[in-house]
Design an enzyme around this catalytic site. Sequence first.
Site, mmCIF file in Angstrom:
data_model
loop_
_atom_site.group_PDB
_atom_site.id
_atom_site.type_symbol
_atom_site.label_atom_id
_atom_site.label_comp_id
_atom_site.label_asym_id
_atom_site.label_seq_id
_atom_site.Cartn_x
_atom_site.Cartn_y
_atom_site.Cartn_z
ATOM 1 N N HIS A 1 78.473 56.613 1.150
ATOM 2 C CA HIS A 1 78.683 58.043 0.649
ATOM 3 C C HIS A 1 79.782 58.078 -0.280
ATOM 4 C CE1 HIS A 1 79.100 62.169 0.046
ATOM 5 N NE2 HIS A 1 80.167 62.585 0.970
ATOM 6 N N ASN B 1 82.556 63.410 -5.295
ATOM 7 C CA ASN B 1 81.602 63.494 -4.140
ATOM 8 C C ASN B 1 80.537 64.601 -4.195
ATOM 9 O OD1 ASN B 1 80.427 64.193 -1.512
ATOM 10 N ND2 ASN B 1 82.363 64.298 -0.405
ATOM 11 N N CYS C 1 76.429 65.359 3.844
ATOM 12 C CA CYS C 1 76.677 64.239 3.171
ATOM 13 C C CYS C 1 75.753 63.155 3.737
ATOM 14 C CB CYS C 1 77.947 63.797 2.929
ATOM 15 S SG CYS C 1 78.931 65.172 2.283
#
Length: 332
Positions: free
Chosen positions: A257, A287, A116
């Site tokens: 993020h 996500n 990520c």
Amino acid sequence: MEDRATGMAVTGSGSASPRASLDNHGLSQVVETSDEWIATRTGIRSRHLANPQESLSQLGAIAARNALSMAQVDATDIDLILLATSTPDDLFGSACQIQAEIGAKHAVAFDLTAACSGFVFGMVTAAQFIRTGTYRNVLLIGADVLSRWLDWTDRRSCVLFGDGAGAVVLQANECDRLLGFALHSDGTLNSCLNLSYQNQPQPLTGEITVSQGTYQPVSMNGKEVYRFAVNRVPEVIEKALFQANLQTEDIDWLLLHQANQRILDAVAKRLQIPAQKVISNMAKYGNTSAASIPIALDEKIRQGHIKPGDTIAASGFGAGLSWGAAIFQWHR
Ligand code: UT7
């Protein structure tokens, strides 16, 4: 390679999502969960999921074309393609497939794996090539199809993730718009979040045994990752701001993020950044790992909210464990 005195500017953005989306109600038919639990604990309400015909390379190529078109840069003028992903179609890398797909025939292309954090790590990597005058036009793509690697019976992890791709065009520019950055890794915390290879011994001959295993689904200690994020992210943003000689008040947009709304809120609170400056779109996408920052960036740019000259503090964090921040200005 002619012009060596260069800075870097972000001049175009694009994104792409798989067609199908699954909301929390739909997901509660798959695992024992509820819209109420997912929404209050994470802020996520829906996510896009790639079907077996939608590849990571296709999604990355669409996002890339959209970014090129905004930047008004021809694919043949791209010198370097960086694909930040942990879920390539091909373990040897998928950047070359995207290069072929978009016709960037002069570009060297390779994958970069930092989960990520991949997009932020990729932006800083691109800047090194641009600042040294080696390359002038870089296409950075963040893309992930984590749905391939989730345990769809594990409600602690499968409700969090979605699939997608985002891209930016990074170009040599007289004025350097990457104002500061900081990157970190801590492999001692690797077990908190991983998608690891599991051995399956296969005797070949005599004393030679090789491994013919497979990757295991995403395994995560949610509480540890949460704690790590709310502590390390404000710290790394402050470090990058210090390098940029800026204060938190100078930030127009906080672009984290998109892992959990509670993480966004906690980081913003710690940095005393008001909610209207915090970019959040995880309700729609979940996500999306390396894609989450460029998808959110692209949306805000296309909605006209991010204006030329705005200062953006971006921070990625996740598996590795890895975390980083980049302070940059939108250029167009
Ligand atoms: O890219 C980085 C990726 N990872 C992250 O960012 C993850 C960071 N961590 C988090 O976002 C949060 O820790 C989670 C959202 C993963 C979990 O939230 P939490 O507040 O830490 O919940 P928890 O794990 O402590 O679970 C609380 C309860 C448990 O039940 P008991 O033991 O209290 O009876 C879980 O079994 O909620 C239960 N639970 C669920 N219930 C309904 C866990 N997942 C679910 C679910 N639906 N999907």
